[in-house]
Motif scaffolding. Structure first.
Motif, PDB file in Angstrom:
ATOM      1  N   ALA A 290       0.575  -1.000  -0.335  1.00  0.00           N
ATOM      2  CA  ALA A 290       0.311  -0.362  -0.325  1.00  0.00           C
ATOM      3  C   ALA A 290       1.255   0.798   0.041  1.00  0.00           C
ATOM      4  O   ALA A 290       0.658   2.010  -0.635  1.00  0.00           O
ATOM      5  N   GLN A 291       2.238   1.133   1.305  1.00  0.00           N
ATOM      6  CA  GLN A 291       2.911   2.154   1.139  1.00  0.00           C
ATOM      7  C   GLN A 291       3.565   2.865  -0.310  1.00  0.00           C
ATOM      8  O   GLN A 291       3.329   3.732  -0.924  1.00  0.00           O
ATOM      9  N   ALA A 292       4.283   1.226  -1.628  1.00  0.00           N
ATOM     10  CA  ALA A 292       4.752   1.768  -2.467  1.00  0.00           C
ATOM     11  C   ALA A 292       3.635   2.324  -3.351  1.00  0.00           C
ATOM     12  O   ALA A 292       3.580   2.809  -4.263  1.00  0.00           O
ATOM     13  N   HIS A 293       2.206   1.668  -3.440  1.00  0.00           N
ATOM     14  CA  HIS A 293       0.982   2.459  -4.451  1.00  0.00           C
ATOM     15  C   HIS A 293       0.986   3.670  -4.239  1.00  0.00           C
ATOM     16  O   HIS A 293       0.444   4.658  -5.276  1.00  0.00           O
ATOM     17  N   ALA A 294       0.775   4.072  -3.157  1.00  0.00           N
ATOM     18  CA  ALA A 294       0.718   5.683  -2.392  1.00  0.00           C
ATOM     19  C   ALA A 294       1.654   6.271  -2.702  1.00  0.00           C
ATOM     20  O   ALA A 294       1.502   7.852  -3.343  1.00  0.00           O
ATOM     21  N   GLN A 295       2.974   5.760  -3.581  1.00  0.00           N
ATOM     22  CA  GLN A 295       4.003   6.779  -4.502  1.00  0.00           C
ATOM     23  C   GLN A 295       3.983   6.301  -5.995  1.00  0.00           C
ATOM     24  O   GLN A 295       4.920   6.420  -6.172  1.00  0.00           O
ATOM     25  N   ASP A 296       2.949   6.011  -5.934  1.00  0.00           N
ATOM     26  CA  ASP A 296       2.564   5.399  -7.665  1.00  0.00           C
ATOM     27  C   ASP A 296       3.999   4.019  -8.322  1.00  0.00           C
ATOM     28  O   ASP A 296       4.458   5.151  -9.337  1.00  0.00           O
ATOM     29  N   LEU A 297       4.230   3.500  -6.867  1.00  0.00           N
ATOM     30  CA  LEU A 297       5.515   2.628  -7.334  1.00  0.00           C
ATOM     31  C   LEU A 297       4.392   1.374  -7.485  1.00  0.00           C
ATOM     32  O   LEU A 297       3.383   1.252  -7.376  1.00  0.00           O
ATOM     33  N   THR A 298       5.319   0.301  -8.110  1.00  0.00           N
ATOM     34  CA  THR A 298       5.033  -0.920  -8.072  1.00  0.00           C
ATOM     35  C   THR A 298       5.663  -1.810  -6.789  1.00  0.00           C
ATOM     36  O   THR A 298       6.487  -2.142  -7.917  1.00  0.00           O
ATOM     37  N   PRO A 299       5.411  -2.371  -6.421  1.00  0.00           N
ATOM     38  CA  PRO A 299       5.319  -3.492  -5.560  1.00  0.00           C
ATOM     39  C   PRO A 299       5.743  -4.689  -6.382  1.00  0.00           C
ATOM     40  O   PRO A 299       4.292  -5.172  -7.132  1.00  0.00           O
ATOM     41  N   VAL A 300       6.645  -5.456  -5.959  1.00  0.00           N
ATOM     42  CA  VAL A 300       7.430  -6.937  -6.651  1.00  0.00           C
ATOM     43  C   VAL A 300       6.901  -7.858  -5.531  1.00  0.00           C
ATOM     44  O   VAL A 300       8.026  -7.525  -4.899  1.00  0.00           O
ATOM     45  N   ILE A 301       5.833  -8.294  -5.477  1.00  0.00           N
ATOM     46  CA  ILE A 301       5.913  -9.390  -4.249  1.00  0.00           C
ATOM     47  C   ILE A 301       5.756 -10.905  -4.771  1.00  0.00           C
ATOM     48  O   ILE A 301       5.671 -11.161  -5.695  1.00  0.00           O
ATOM     49  N   TYR A 302       7.309 -11.275  -4.242  1.00  0.00           N
ATOM     50  CA  TYR A 302       7.861 -12.700  -5.245  1.00  0.00           C
ATOM     51  C   TYR A 302       7.829 -13.449  -3.551  1.00  0.00           C
ATOM     52  O   TYR A 302       8.669 -12.787  -2.565  1.00  0.00           O
ATOM     53  N   THR A 303       8.029 -14.564  -3.739  1.00  0.00           N
ATOM     54  CA  THR A 303       8.310 -15.576  -2.510  1.00  0.00           C
ATOM     55  C   THR A 303       9.835 -15.760  -2.719  1.00  0.00           C
ATOM     56  O   THR A 303      10.439 -15.449  -3.568  1.00  0.00           O
ATOM     57  N   SER A 304      10.775 -16.491  -1.609  1.00  0.00           N
ATOM     58  CA  SER A 304      12.186 -16.392  -1.507  1.00  0.00           C
ATOM     59  C   SER A 304      12.213 -17.406  -2.368  1.00  0.00           C
ATOM     60  O   SER A 304      11.737 -18.008  -2.721  1.00  0.00           O
ATOM     61  N   ARG A 305      13.341 -16.883  -3.188  1.00  0.00           N
ATOM     62  CA  ARG A 305      13.607 -18.072  -4.477  1.00  0.00           C
ATOM     63  C   ARG A 305      14.592 -19.458  -3.506  1.00  0.00           C
ATOM     64  O   ARG A 305      14.424 -20.269  -4.366  1.00  0.00           O
ATOM     65  N   THR A 306      14.928 -19.456  -2.477  1.00  0.00           N
ATOM     66  CA  THR A 306      15.527 -20.718  -2.344  1.00  0.00           C
ATOM     67  C   THR A 306      14.337 -21.503  -1.861  1.00  0.00           C
ATOM     68  O   THR A 306      13.690 -21.088  -0.507  1.00  0.00           O
TER      69      THR A 306
END
Length: 438
Positions: free
Chosen positions: A317-333
């Motif tokens: 929500a904080q990222a969106h409020a700054q007009d940024l795109t959150p990239v939400i990803y599961t840990s890679r290991t």
């Protein structure tokens, strides 16, 4: 006159990656199936998500779809609209799925069929079949698929790229390699119709293809034979569906998909796939301007679920409020497990967590990119709770765009990119982001 409808039971939602204008169903009650059967499009997909299930559950789900489909077809016939279904068991990375479980159930419920065709070629993703050997193109070179990471899948692993041997392996010897009919590239240059007309007893046929033109020639002849009453079943990737459906070019160019972004606003990206290609693409995406990386430590999901969910959604929500795109990803290991059942159960908990994140994304996001086949299925069916969605087309080769309906309670007309885990080069995910952000 009997109408033909192409019906793909899709083990994740990526089978629509070569088509447009058709419906994707996440429900398969009789009324929903009748709606799709009478839709103007020549095909539709039922998103069963069986690749994320054990074999018993996959068989049960496939059987339920088939039995409801049989009822829907009977209703339409009584109403004076008989439909001849052309059945496809569509699986991304076709050798990596519940074969022969799903084709066996379809044959039991909707058969008898004269043949089932193994057509794993997916031209757009560099997967071809030559002399009955299935290859993945890697840096311009064909690599037999049993030598790739996909063959080492802990659930759906296999040891053969030669399709007759693969069929014998997966059927436990019920279908011997020498009994698999081979349709080679040379065969595709001939008139196959007499041979196809002689098939019977649900014989398995392995089909070569190096180009879409190969599949187009095969589909044209097969449809001619099917029109004479022969009944065929497919186990395939997406490219044969394009050939069978004979669709015109998509009306919206890939480069213009940003027209669907709501209000020109920043979007969100959900990444669940763990294959190496996805990780490479994620690394390139995170180098782009305007994105905010939000990693989900999957090891915390069981012990700290509530706190982790609050943390991720607040940061999104904080990222969106700054007009940024959150990239939400599961840990890679990727974690290791004692057995397949434990691995699948943990995967379901991870997916359920991701869907809680999707349901809590800011309602004003401009678009959503879903990376991974099973992840994308869950996004449509659970995260967005869609009964059906229509495919707008592809934003990139192999990547479909669907849109939420105008009356969606949280995300009306939200464009959603279905991005398979194993599609595209290292820059592909970043390219989709750039196309939606301009």
């Amino acid at each position: 006159m009997t109408e033909t409808k192409i019906i793909a039971l899709d083990d994740d939602p990526t089978g629509s990656q070569t088509v447009h204008g058709c419906l994707l169903l996440t429900r398969w009650d009789v009324d929903t199936l009748k709606e799709a059967l009478t839709d103007a499009s020549p095909l539709f997909f039922v998103l069963t998500n069986t690749r994320g299930m054990g074999s018993t559950q996959a068989a049960d789900v496939t059987r339920e779809v088939c039995r409801n489909l049989k009822l829907a077809l009977a209703d339409l016939e009584r109403e004076g609209r008989p439909i001849n279904p052309l059945m496809i068991s569509r699986s991304d990375s076709t050798l990596r799925g519940h074969y022969p479980v799903e084709t066996d159930v379809i044959a039991e419920e909707l058969g008898p069929f004269d043949a089932h065709f193994m057509v794993p070629a997916f031209i757009e993703a560099g997967r071809i079949t030559r002399d009955s050997v299935h290859y993945l193109m890697v840096d311009g070179e064909p690599v037999p698929v049993h030598e790739t990471e996909f063959a080492r899948d802990s659930v759906f692993g296999y040891t053969h790229s030669y399709l007759p041997d693969y069929v014998e392996e997966k059927t436990g010897g019920r279908i011997h390699a020498e009994n698999v009919e081979r349709i080679t590239l040379d065969d595709l240059k001939t008139d196959l119709r007499p041979r196809l007309a002689e098939l019977h007893g649900n014989v398995c046929c392995a089909v070569d293809a190096e180009t879409q033109a190969d599949l187009d020639r095969f589909a044209t002849q097969l449809l001619d034979v099917a029109a004479q009453g022969k009944r065929f079943l497919f186990r395939s990737a997406a490219s044969i569906i394009t050939a069978l459906a004979k669709l015109p070019p998509q009306p919206v160019p890939a480069e213009a998909m940003s027209d669907y972004v709501r209000g020109g606003r920043a979007g969100a990206v959900i990444v669940g796939s763990h294959v190496r290609k996805t990780t490479e693409q994620l690394e390139q995406l995170l180098k782009q301007d305007g994105v905010v990386p939000l990693e989900i430590d999957v090891a915390r999901i069981d012990s700290e679920r509530t706190a982790l969910l609050q943390e991720i959604t607040a940061r999104a929500a904080q990222a969106h409020a700054q007009d940024l795109t959150p990239v939400i990803y599961t840990s890679r290991t990727e974690l290791t497990f004692d057995d397949q059942q434990t691995r699948l159960a943990f995967g379901e908990r991870v997916s359920a967590f991701l869907m809680d994140v999707v349901r809590r994304l800011p309602p004003t996001i401009g678009y959503l990119i879903s990376k991974g086949g099973i992840t994308s299925n869950d996004v449509l069916s659970s995260g967005l709770e869609l009964r059906a969605a229509r495919v707008l087309g592809q934003i990139l080769t192999g990547c479909s765009v669907v849109r939420c309906p105008a009356d969606h309670p949280r995300y009306p007309e939200l464009p959603v990119v279905i991005f398979p885990g194993n599609v595209g080069d290292a820059q592909a995910l970043a390219e989709v982001y750039r196309r939606l952000s301009t």
